[in-house]
Design a protein around this motif. Structure first.
Motif, short mmCIF file in Angstrom:
data_model
loop_
_atom_site.label_atom_id
_atom_site.label_comp_id
_atom_site.label_asym_id
_atom_site.label_seq_id
_atom_site.Cartn_x
_atom_site.Cartn_y
_atom_site.Cartn_z
N ARG A 116 23.10 59.67 33.38
CA ARG A 116 24.27 59.89 32.53
C ARG A 116 25.05 58.60 32.35
O ARG A 116 24.86 57.63 33.08
N ARG A 117 25.91 58.59 31.35
CA ARG A 117 26.70 57.39 31.05
C ARG A 117 27.56 56.98 32.24
O ARG A 117 28.13 57.84 32.93
N GLU A 141 15.36 54.23 29.76
CA GLU A 141 15.91 54.33 28.41
C GLU A 141 15.17 55.39 27.57
O GLU A 141 15.81 56.18 26.86
N SER A 144 16.11 58.97 28.85
CA SER A 144 17.52 59.36 28.81
C SER A 144 18.16 59.24 27.45
O SER A 144 19.17 59.90 27.16
N LEU A 146 19.65 56.64 26.64
CA LEU A 146 20.76 55.73 26.89
C LEU A 146 20.25 54.29 26.91
O LEU A 146 19.06 54.03 27.06
N ARG A 147 21.20 53.35 26.80
CA ARG A 147 20.83 51.93 26.77
C ARG A 147 21.32 51.24 28.03
O ARG A 147 22.51 51.30 28.36
N ASP A 151 25.20 51.69 28.27
CA ASP A 151 25.55 53.05 28.67
C ASP A 151 25.46 53.25 30.19
O ASP A 151 26.15 54.12 30.74
#
Length: 437
Positions: A116-117, A141, A144, A146-147, A151
């Motif tokens: 999670r972020r 990445e 998820s 996300l980066r 993130d």
């Protein structure tokens, strides 16, 4: 991980010789720890307040479990509840001396959907430069969405455990940290300041990854040198330990390393070959490292050769001989058998149809080993005068302090000393019984 979290919840993946001591230090630093492991026996032991690693005080685990400061689980969905996740999984070699990153890649794929972020992910497993960026981050990445660096934070911080060292524990050993970005590094420092006294930030993930390899390659190469010197000086009739003791009196320009029956532990026998493998990508050879590895892995065979010669001098064949191995752990005063050269010696002796027993005061039963599964469950025999007398030879593989070596030499017909622990015994006791190897 947001920097304002004073006492984060830390998830530690892998509750072995690295993960569990680290968990203890985070708890002592005020953090809540959730331990993840696929081994249900470890999870059950922790939740019952039991320690299964000698260097980890049982009372600490019992108190942490009772107060719920430490909980263990096999449920990976709980990873989402942690502010920071530290990966402490094995990085072995394949049969062809190539990196086996399967534990890291599987962990990344399990972790990614729960990421999670704002979370921080730290990899501690020893590996080659580039692993975090090339293997871990892409999987995180992809799974998820996300980066990394934007993130969620990513750092690499190599473990520096030294089991059995009374002077340096997890909290006392300076900790190297490299981040994907400057913010990642700051998050890593904010995390590890709860567990370690001295932090050593470096400029990149790759520098941190390379640092651990250099530390272990340094030891590997120097141990190989003195192992080779042992063979050479034995042929010349010289005592390599006496030579090394004389050399170390020089107050500069010399650091004493000691020979032995081979290399053990998870780090030194394995990690140098991670760099060897990665160097091929750049068209570079690592001749020095590979030669050192060859010398160190040949030492168990040299020990068996010395044993065979000593038995032959006594008019006994190795085939059918009763051999007692003293020490299954890879180093003295620990219960850690990982990569112990004793297993290689055991295997060589069994191949020659010798009858093999072992005694280790710290390891009551031989554990399952990836390369030596046949010996799992073999119990340590008591070190009695009767057991020693019934042996045709005793091979000292690990120099545990709790073993009475004068008693061993007194009752055994023949002793092969790979650790020079009999050097201080009376000359009349060792003269006809002890062979250095």
């Amino acid at each position: 991980m947001p920097h304002h979290i004073d006492y984060p919840t830390v998830g530690i993946i892998g509750l072995g010789y690295v993960g569990l001591p680290l968990a203890v230090q985070f708890i002592r630093g005020g953090c809540q720890v959730i331990g993840f492991d696929i081994d249900e026996h470890k999870v059950s032991a922790i939740n019952a307040g039991r320690a299964y690693i000698k260097s980890v005080p049982a009372a600490v685990i019992a108190e942490a479990a009772a107060t719920r400061r430490l909980t263990a689980t096999t449920d990976s969905t709980l990873l989402a509840s942690a502010d920071a996740i530290v990966i402490c999984v094995p990085t072995p070699l394949t049969a062809h001396r190539e990196p086996d990153l399967s534990f890291i890649t599987r962990t990344a794929e399990t972790l990614a959907p729960r990421l999670r972020r704002g979370q921080l992910v730290s990899l501690e497993s020893t590996t080659y430069p580039g692993t975090t960026e090339e293997e871990l981050i892409p999987r995180l990445e992809r799974g998820s969405g996300l980066r990394a660096g934007l993130d969620f934070h990513v750092v690499y911080s190599p473990e520096r455990e030294d089991p059995g060292n009374p002077n340096f524990g997890t909290r006392d050993i300076p900790k190297v940290i490299g981040g994907l970005t400057a913010d990642c590094l700051a998050a890593g420092v904010a995390l590890y300041q709860h567990a370690v006294q001295t932090l050593v930030p470096v400029s990149s993930l790759r520098v941190a990854e390379a640092t651990k390899l250099v530390e272990n390659i340094f030891r590997c190469v120097n141990i190989a040198m003195v192992n080779e010197l042992k063979i050479v000086f034995d042929a010349m009739g010289l005592d390599v330990w006496e030579v090394l003791d004389a050399a170390k009196t020089k107050p500069f320009g010399f650091m004493k390393f000691e020979p032995g029956p081979g290399l053990g532990g998870h780090c030194i026998p394995i990690d140098p070959f991670y760099l060897t493998w990665k160097a091929r990508e750049f068209g570079v050879q690592t001749k020095f490292i590979e030669l050192a590895g060859d010398i160190n892995t040949s030492m168990p065979r040299y020990v068996v050769t010395r044993l065979l010669e000593a038995l032959s001098d006594a008019g006994k064949p190795l085939r059918g001989a009763n051999i007692l191995l003293l020490g299954l752990a890879y180093k003295k005063n620990v219960d850690d058998p990982r990569e112990s050269p004793t297993f290689a010696i055991w295997d060589l002796l069994r191949a020659r149809q010798a009858q093999v027993l072992f005694h280790d005061p710290h390891i009551p039963v031989a554990p399952p080993m990836r390369e030596y599964p046949a010996y799992a469950g073999t119990p340590s025999v008591p070190l009695t005068a009767e057991v020693l007398a019934q042996s045709d030879a005793v091979v000292i593989c690990t120099a545990h302090d709790s073993i009475d070596y004068a008693f061993v030499v007194q009752h055994a017909p023949l002793v092969i000393d790979t650790r020079n622990v009999c050097a201080g015994l009376p000359a009349e006791l060792v003269s006809d019984k002890v062979t250095k190897a």
